[in-house]
Design a protein around this motif. Structure first.
Motif, mmCIF file in Angstrom:
data_model
loop_
_atom_site.group_PDB
_atom_site.id
_atom_site.type_symbol
_atom_site.label_atom_id
_atom_site.label_comp_id
_atom_site.label_asym_id
_atom_site.label_seq_id
_atom_site.Cartn_x
_atom_site.Cartn_y
_atom_site.Cartn_z
ATOM 1 N N ASN A 256 34.358 43.158 51.877
ATOM 2 C CA ASN A 256 35.623 43.335 51.184
ATOM 3 C C ASN A 256 36.290 41.967 51.132
ATOM 4 O OD1 ASN A 256 35.442 46.127 50.832
ATOM 5 N ND2 ASN A 256 36.333 46.544 52.842
ATOM 6 N N MET A 257 36.696 41.540 49.948
ATOM 7 C CA MET A 257 37.290 40.211 49.842
ATOM 8 C C MET A 257 38.739 40.233 50.311
ATOM 9 S SD MET A 257 35.721 39.229 46.141
ATOM 10 C CE MET A 257 36.490 37.608 46.033
ATOM 11 N N ALA A 258 38.981 39.506 51.408
ATOM 12 C CA ALA A 258 40.318 39.500 51.999
ATOM 13 C C ALA A 258 41.343 38.932 51.019
ATOM 14 C CB ALA A 258 40.303 38.696 53.286
ATOM 15 N N THR A 388 25.932 38.989 44.059
ATOM 16 C CA THR A 388 27.244 39.641 44.034
ATOM 17 C C THR A 388 28.361 38.615 43.870
ATOM 18 O OG1 THR A 388 26.362 41.326 45.498
ATOM 19 C CG2 THR A 388 28.739 41.263 45.270
ATOM 20 N N GLU A 389 28.261 37.506 44.603
ATOM 21 C CA GLU A 389 29.304 36.480 44.503
ATOM 22 C C GLU A 389 29.361 35.895 43.089
ATOM 23 O OE1 GLU A 389 31.707 35.761 46.542
ATOM 24 O OE2 GLU A 389 30.959 37.202 48.011
ATOM 25 N N LEU A 390 28.207 35.688 42.476
ATOM 26 C CA LEU A 390 28.188 35.160 41.110
ATOM 27 C C LEU A 390 28.785 36.181 40.136
ATOM 28 C CD1 LEU A 390 24.629 33.496 41.096
ATOM 29 C CD2 LEU A 390 26.815 32.306 41.200
ATOM 30 N N ARG A 391 28.479 37.458 40.345
ATOM 31 C CA ARG A 391 29.067 38.502 39.502
ATOM 32 C C ARG A 391 30.583 38.511 39.666
ATOM 33 N NH1 ARG A 391 25.547 44.143 39.722
ATOM 34 N NH2 ARG A 391 23.733 43.384 38.587
ATOM 35 N N ARG A 392 31.030 38.345 40.905
ATOM 36 C CA ARG A 392 32.474 38.353 41.156
ATOM 37 C C ARG A 392 33.160 37.235 40.375
ATOM 38 N NH1 ARG A 392 32.427 39.641 47.721
ATOM 39 N NH2 ARG A 392 32.448 41.908 47.476
ATOM 40 N N LYS B 67 32.802 47.668 42.274
ATOM 41 C CA LYS B 67 32.486 46.700 43.330
ATOM 42 C C LYS B 67 31.104 46.080 43.116
ATOM 43 C CE LYS B 67 32.600 46.086 48.355
ATOM 44 N NZ LYS B 67 33.881 45.404 48.625
ATOM 45 N N ARG B 68 30.107 46.925 42.824
ATOM 46 C CA ARG B 68 28.741 46.391 42.646
ATOM 47 C C ARG B 68 28.682 45.454 41.439
ATOM 48 N NH1 ARG B 68 28.556 47.838 47.537
ATOM 49 N NH2 ARG B 68 29.630 49.821 47.455
ATOM 50 N N ALA B 69 29.561 45.709 40.453
ATOM 51 C CA ALA B 69 29.542 44.862 39.262
ATOM 52 C C ALA B 69 30.408 43.618 39.443
ATOM 53 C CB ALA B 69 30.017 45.659 38.053
ATOM 54 N N GLU B 72 36.094 43.254 42.318
ATOM 55 C CA GLU B 72 36.653 43.587 43.619
ATOM 56 C C GLU B 72 38.105 44.074 43.509
ATOM 57 O OE1 GLU B 72 34.976 43.710 46.364
ATOM 58 O OE2 GLU B 72 36.471 43.691 47.961
ATOM 59 N N PHE B 73 38.830 43.548 42.526
ATOM 60 C CA PHE B 73 40.213 43.993 42.317
ATOM 61 C C PHE B 73 40.253 45.493 42.059
ATOM 62 C CE2 PHE B 73 41.513 39.618 41.446
ATOM 63 C CZ PHE B 73 42.721 39.614 42.130
ATOM 64 N N LEU B 74 39.480 45.898 41.056
ATOM 65 C CA LEU B 74 39.467 47.297 40.663
ATOM 66 C C LEU B 74 38.984 48.167 41.819
ATOM 67 C CD1 LEU B 74 39.880 49.390 38.530
ATOM 68 C CD2 LEU B 74 37.674 48.778 37.516
ATOM 69 N N PHE B 75 37.956 47.676 42.524
ATOM 70 C CA PHE B 75 37.460 48.441 43.666
ATOM 71 C C PHE B 75 38.569 48.665 44.673
ATOM 72 C CE2 PHE B 75 36.220 47.876 48.137
ATOM 73 C CZ PHE B 75 35.736 49.151 48.369
ATOM 74 N N GLN B 76 39.247 47.591 45.053
ATOM 75 C CA GLN B 76 40.253 47.740 46.115
ATOM 76 C C GLN B 76 41.459 48.552 45.650
ATOM 77 O OE1 GLN B 76 41.189 44.444 48.636
ATOM 78 N NE2 GLN B 76 39.047 43.822 48.885
ATOM 79 N N MET B 77 41.782 48.463 44.359
ATOM 80 C CA MET B 77 42.862 49.309 43.821
ATOM 81 C C MET B 77 42.485 50.786 43.986
ATOM 82 S SD MET B 77 45.367 47.495 42.384
ATOM 83 C CE MET B 77 46.092 48.380 41.014
#
Lengths: 436, 262
Positions: A256-258, A388-392, B67-69, B72-77
């Motif tokens: 989870n990205m803090a 995953t990091e690149l996708r992010r 999240k897998r895509a 992370e914003f949308l996931f955490q929301m």
């Protein structure tokens, strides 16, 4: 005396050069972002003992496991012999352990000789697998000229070293039987003595061969040591720290990205003030320096065996993605970044990045996050984390996802489901009349 | 057959707290094929008399595909909104009908403050079998049928759940066969990592077609699945091979319901 001085100079130079290059790799690894892997040391030691020392993840492919085990055990145990060679080289002695160890020395040397034969056999089998049988696992787009040659060089060097070791012993043994000079009787030399008929009978010729092989063997080992930092063979060292710092969580769990948590909390609750931790970081990774030091250590640990790629569903079905390429690209890029720092200083940018210059979007989006590559890696490397990091980065910094993925995001955001269904219809499944 | 499926809102209005929350998931809620599995899971819960409830329209995507895509914003929301709902109802235990929901709530919600005991429905079925509450009697006989089980990535490799779904098949007295690639070596169906929602990249075949070769080689007539996305991919694979008459793809819950005549 001259020989001793020469030996000490070569040894010192080899150690200096090796430390310098290892230091550079260490510096490069530490260019990565922080990641805390200090928890649970007991489990970490256990993981390292099991996976690096015990090679438990190799077992899935039994032939490779056995052959690799020969080379591994041979390498570690024959190092005892190298210790003696070092001492002899520095002090000008000859087989210094033979007197104090007596019968045990005979046994040890015999053991080393059998191991040398096993190592030789394994190296020949491995060369055949790569060059004659041509196992599919050892090919692929990323397996260009250099990685293929690298693998062959390692095997050929090992064959040469073992041959020199056995020839040296054979000549030594024959000199012992001739009661020549300082060649005191040191044992039966069960394997190398079989080579005796191939050697000359003159003491002078034998001594030349013995000395020649001795120098070739030890200089070969020191040269090989200095080859390691440039080679996939570096895994023999990094496998240990790399497994120690393994991800101890379940494979299904993504970090989870803090940095995101703070922002999301602030969005949900305006009174929430997120902790500010210095300058804002980029979300995800565009270049290698956006990855963690552990990702970078993994890149240097990879020995390009291709187990990951051979089980990757995307790769199996002909897509561009290859987890091995992800690791090799990461390593090549961080090496390039490191070289740039050495040449042009810390603030130099070459306007290149891991994403696009090395890894394409097509590779990135072909991943099913199935964890097969992570499971397959014998030294716990995780290509999925880098993907995953690149996708992010692509999604959160650039909004550059495939259109259908963006639609999915929109649906989740608006309807609470990845498809275009109304949230109000979510409980319709319970209607009895639609039951079969 | 109409069955009793209470929502948390109804339960709370009556001042009741269920033993377990059934987290249905998006596929289980909207996908017609998966809806049947959802109703079967309810049948099992009702049959053994476990007090349960669903969130109904208050449920929302766990955020897994986002999240897998990489979103992370949308996931955490999603995660934080869901955690608010779950915590408001004081949920302690959750059973999910989908390995992706299972993985996300179990492993990724705790870091965001959502702590629950989470099991996948195959684990629930295993527990019920172990407790003697579920058998394989009174319904369709699977005796002697060749059945193979396809490991979902997020249940198997992702969470090391390999035995629970197999347990549910072992009591059938069927002829269980493993595919060449199974358990930790299992081949993905092709849907994970948000692939479900996009066209695959260019290649020489689709991943589910590759998986079909394993299925055909096993000669199984029933493929047991434990994930709604695998279900879709495997059924498409069967269709692709024109084997719809010979090979059935059934969820572990459906097989259990059929075997028990529920």
């Amino acid at each position: 005396m001259i020989a001793q001085i020469l030996f000490i100079i070569i040894l010192a130079a080899a150690i200096y050069l090796f430390s310098k290059n290892v230091g550079k790799i260490r510096r490069n690894i530490l260019l990565g972002r922080p990641a805390d892997r200090s928890d649970n040391p007991a489990l970490r030691w256990k993981t390292m003992a099991k996976i690096a020392l015990g090679q438990t993840k190799m077992v899935k492919r039994p032939l490779a496991a056995v052959m690799h085990f020969f080379i591994y055990v041979g390498f570690i145990i024959i190092n005892l012999e190298v210790m003696e060679i070092m001492i002899d080289g520095i002090f000008g002695s000859h087989r210094i352990f033979s007197k104090p160890l007596g019968g045990l020395y005979d046994l040890l040397i015999g053991g080393f000789e059998f191991l040398a034969i096993l190592v030789l056999t394994a190296c020949v089998v491995f060369l055949c697998r790569r060059n004659i049988v041509r196992l599919k696992r050892f090919s692929g787009t990323e397996m260009t000229e250099w990685p293929k040659s690298d693998a062959n060089y390692i095997l050929i060097i090992e064959i040469l070293l073992m041959t020199a070791f056995l020839t040296m012993n054979a000549a030594d043994h024959k000199l012992q039987l001739l009661n020549f000079g300082h060649y005191i009787k040191a044992g039966s030399f069960p394997v190398s003595s079989l080579l005796s008929p191939l050697l000359p009978d003159s003491a002078a010729g034998l001594e030349l061969i013995e000395r020649g092989c001795w120098w070739f063997h030890i200089i070969g080992i020191l040269a090989f040591l200095n080859y390691l930092p440039y080679s996939k063979h570096f895994h023999i060292l990094l496998a240990f720290p790399n497994t120690y710092y393994s991800n101890l969580h379940l494979k299904g769990e993504f970090t989870n990205m803090a940095s995101v948590t703070g922002e999301v909390k602030a969005m949900l609750d305006p009174s929430f003030v997120p902790e500010t931790t210095g300058e804002p970081q980029r979300f995800g990774a565009k270049d290698v320096t956006d990855l963690t030091w552990k990702n970078l250590m993994e890149a240097y640990t990879c020995t390009e065996c291709g187990r990951c790629t051979s089980v990757c569903p995307a790769n199996i079905t002909g897509k561009l993605l290859s987890p091995r390429k992800i690791m090799m690209d990461t390593r090549d890029r961080i090496t390039e970044v490191g070289n740039n720092i050495d040449k042009h200083g810390k603030d130099y940018t070459d306007n290149k990045a891991l994403l696009d210059n090395y890894i394409t979007r097509e590779e990135l989006w072909a991943c099913t996050t199935c964890n097969a590559c992570v499971e397959a890696c014998p030294v716990n490397i995780n290509p999925l984390e880098i993907i995953t990091e690149l996708r992010r980065y692509a999604v959160m910094e650039e909004s550059q996802a495939p259109a259908s993925i963006n639609n999915m995001f929109g649906n989740v955001e608006n309807n609470g489901a990845p498809w275009k269904y109304s949230a109000a219809d979510r409980f319709n499944w319970a209607d009895a009349d639609i039951d079969k | 057959m109409s069955q009793n499926i209470p929502t948390m809102a109804e339960m709370a209005a009556e001042g009741k707290q269920p033993e377990i929350l059934f987290w249905v998931g998006c596929a289980g809620s909207f996908d017609e094929r998966a809806q049947r599995i959802t109703r079967d899971i309810c049948k099992i819960l009702n049959h053994v008399g476990i007090s349960f409830a669903v969130l109904g329209t208050e449920e929302s995507c766990t955020g897994d595909p986002a999240k897998r895509a990489g979103n992370e914003f949308l996931f955490q929301m999603q995660a934080m909104a869901n955690i608010q709902v779950l915590d408001a109802y004081e949920i302690k235990k959750i059973v999910t009908g989908c390995p992706h929901c299972f993985n996300t709530i179990k492993n990724e919600y705790p870091g965001l403050g959502g702590n629950y005991e989470v099991i996948h429905h195959s684990q629930l079925i295993q527990q019920l079998i172990d407790e003697g509450k579920l058998t394989a009697e009174g319904g369709e006989s699977f005796k002697g049928k060749k059945i193979t089980y396809h490991d979902p990535c997020y249940l198997g490799r992702g969470n090391n759940v390999y035995e629970a779904p197999r347990k549910a098949l072992e009591i059938l007295d069927a002829d269980l066969v493993e595919m060449k690639r199974c358990k930790s070596n299992g081949l993905c169906c092709g849907a994970g990592g948000a692939q479900m929602f996009k066209e695959p990249e260019k290649g020489n075949k689709d991943i589910n077609v590759e998986r079909m070769a394993d299925i055909l080689e096993s000669k199984a007539t029933v493929v047991a699945a434990a994930c709604p996305f695998c279900m879709t991919m495997l059924r498409d694979g069967v269709k692709h091979e024109n084997k719809e008459q010979e090979i059935q793809v059934l969820d572990i819950a459906e097989i259990t319901v059929r075997a028990n005549g529920l």
